[in-house]
Design a protein around this motif. Sequence first.
Motif, mmCIF file in Angstrom:
data_model
loop_
_atom_site.group_PDB
_atom_site.id
_atom_site.type_symbol
_atom_site.label_atom_id
_atom_site.label_comp_id
_atom_site.label_asym_id
_atom_site.label_seq_id
_atom_site.Cartn_x
_atom_site.Cartn_y
_atom_site.Cartn_z
ATOM 1 N N LEU A 28 1.634 2.560 -14.040
ATOM 2 C CA LEU A 28 0.223 2.382 -14.393
ATOM 3 C C LEU A 28 0.065 1.227 -15.372
ATOM 4 C CD1 LEU A 28 -2.721 3.505 -14.209
ATOM 5 C CD2 LEU A 28 -2.215 4.810 -16.279
ATOM 6 N N GLN A 29 1.016 1.124 -16.307
ATOM 7 C CA GLN A 29 0.878 0.120 -17.369
ATOM 8 C C GLN A 29 1.526 -1.211 -17.015
ATOM 9 O OE1 GLN A 29 -1.118 0.769 -19.651
ATOM 10 N NE2 GLN A 29 -1.237 3.018 -19.674
ATOM 11 N N GLY A 30 2.096 -1.336 -15.845
ATOM 12 C CA GLY A 30 2.739 -2.597 -15.481
ATOM 13 C C GLY A 30 3.884 -2.961 -16.415
ATOM 14 N N VAL A 74 1.011 -4.214 -5.721
ATOM 15 C CA VAL A 74 0.197 -3.718 -6.839
ATOM 16 C C VAL A 74 1.041 -3.559 -8.107
ATOM 17 C CG1 VAL A 74 -1.123 -1.743 -7.695
ATOM 18 C CG2 VAL A 74 -1.466 -2.542 -5.339
ATOM 19 N N PHE A 75 2.277 -3.091 -7.931
ATOM 20 C CA PHE A 75 3.048 -2.677 -9.104
ATOM 21 C C PHE A 75 4.111 -3.688 -9.522
ATOM 22 C CE2 PHE A 75 1.824 1.549 -7.267
ATOM 23 C CZ PHE A 75 0.908 1.852 -8.272
ATOM 24 N N ARG A 95 -5.922 -0.865 -20.186
ATOM 25 C CA ARG A 95 -4.824 -1.655 -19.609
ATOM 26 C C ARG A 95 -4.477 -1.199 -18.205
ATOM 27 N NH1 ARG A 95 0.251 -3.623 -22.497
ATOM 28 N NH2 ARG A 95 0.794 -3.237 -20.340
ATOM 29 N N GLY A 96 -4.536 0.137 -17.974
ATOM 30 C CA GLY A 96 -4.028 0.661 -16.716
ATOM 31 C C GLY A 96 -5.068 0.771 -15.609
ATOM 32 N N LEU A 113 -4.654 1.162 -11.328
ATOM 33 C CA LEU A 113 -4.936 2.398 -10.596
ATOM 34 C C LEU A 113 -5.951 2.123 -9.488
ATOM 35 C CD1 LEU A 113 -4.764 5.463 -10.147
ATOM 36 C CD2 LEU A 113 -6.565 5.735 -11.889
ATOM 37 N N GLU A 114 -6.993 1.408 -9.832
ATOM 38 C CA GLU A 114 -8.015 1.119 -8.813
ATOM 39 C C GLU A 114 -7.440 0.343 -7.642
ATOM 40 O OE1 GLU A 114 -11.435 -0.574 -10.850
ATOM 41 O OE2 GLU A 114 -11.489 1.311 -12.010
ATOM 42 N N ALA A 115 -6.614 -0.635 -7.941
ATOM 43 C CA ALA A 115 -5.995 -1.427 -6.873
ATOM 44 C C ALA A 115 -5.114 -0.532 -5.998
ATOM 45 C CB ALA A 115 -5.182 -2.570 -7.465
ATOM 46 N N ALA A 116 -4.353 0.374 -6.637
ATOM 47 C CA ALA A 116 -3.452 1.246 -5.871
ATOM 48 C C ALA A 116 -4.256 2.180 -4.969
ATOM 49 C CB ALA A 116 -2.567 2.058 -6.823
ATOM 50 N N LEU A 117 -5.332 2.754 -5.507
ATOM 51 C CA LEU A 117 -6.151 3.668 -4.698
ATOM 52 C C LEU A 117 -6.764 2.912 -3.522
ATOM 53 C CD1 LEU A 117 -7.984 5.730 -7.510
ATOM 54 C CD2 LEU A 117 -5.897 6.342 -6.264
#
Length: 321
Positions: A132-134, A165-166, A306-307, A311-315
């Motif tokens: 989540l925090q990269g 994304v990650f 930050r996160g 999260l939005e990109a992953a969803l």
Amino acid sequence: MTRLSGATPSGRAQLGNYLGAIRRWAAEGTADDLYFVSDLHAMTTAYNPQRLRALTREMLAVLIGAGIRPASVFVQSDIMRDLTALTWVLECTSTFGEVARMIQFKEKSAGAKTVRLGLLTYPVLMAADILLQGADEVPVGEDQSQHVELARALARRFNTTFGDVFVVPDLVVPQVAARVRDLADPSRKMAKSSRDDAGVVFVLDSPDLVRRKFRRAVTDTANRVEYRPDEQPGVANLLEILGACTGRSPAEAAAGITTYSALKDQAADAVIEELSGIRKRTLDLLDDPAELDRIRATGAAHAAERGSHRLEAALRVAGLG
Ligand code: AMP
Ligand code: TRP
């Protein structure tokens, strides 16, 4: 570059946490780093809710008292809606087999009458903490390296399946990590959730109590103050602690010390001195709940902000929303 790591409030912060992890986080940390109290991870085995809440606050205060920037510190459950959302996505990226293989799960579940499902899935939550925090680097002890490997595998798999994304984090296992052993049983690692506290020095122990614990430390009958970890584990542990607190190697720390009682007193003095500042700052913070709440809220807002885009990109790429 972001470094991220967590401390689980399954007990009170002890000298091993401090010398092996927290002290380094404070000394090496940059403004981009994140260090958090992983209270969700403390729920995987039976626990008491009031005690968990108190231990979480204490651990947060210890991290700040140790000198980690308040903006770099947060409590995991304060951003749990985002974390648990990502955990679900990552659970659907992991396989049962790879998660069931985790050594810590096998150790903690072996012989247990009931095993919480969270004990099995906890490494996926840990992957969510990291991804989540990269985070670029995750400094952890040896026992956590398999979990960080899982986070790396999940990041890669998700990125190739759905889109990039990650960040794939690097595992950092500090080489010269002080490995502090229990003063009453040097065959065991000092741990905050030990059943017997006699050999565990807590960060907030009073100087008197620290001295008493060192005086009772188990040594041997060789009557030689030398650094021989295999033959004299108790003495070696005292020398390692003394060395870690005075910036010397354990062998150097032995110089000039001839008796076990002198060694115990010197180790106790060094620990009391090393902990005095952090102890005072932590107790002051615990005495000022409004200030601690304020720091906690700021840290949570910072971590959430930050996160959230990740999260939005992953969803989105996973087909949700
Ligand atoms: P834990 O208490 O297992 O949640 O660990 C939190 C952090 O403290 C991890 O990075 C551990 O590697 C470190 N740690 C815990 N106990 C010790 C110990 N006895 N000696 C050195 N490092 C420790
Ligand atoms: N599981 C780690 C421990 O018990 C603490 C932790 C939770 C952690 N989440 C993390 C460490 C993410 C590094 C990254 O020590």
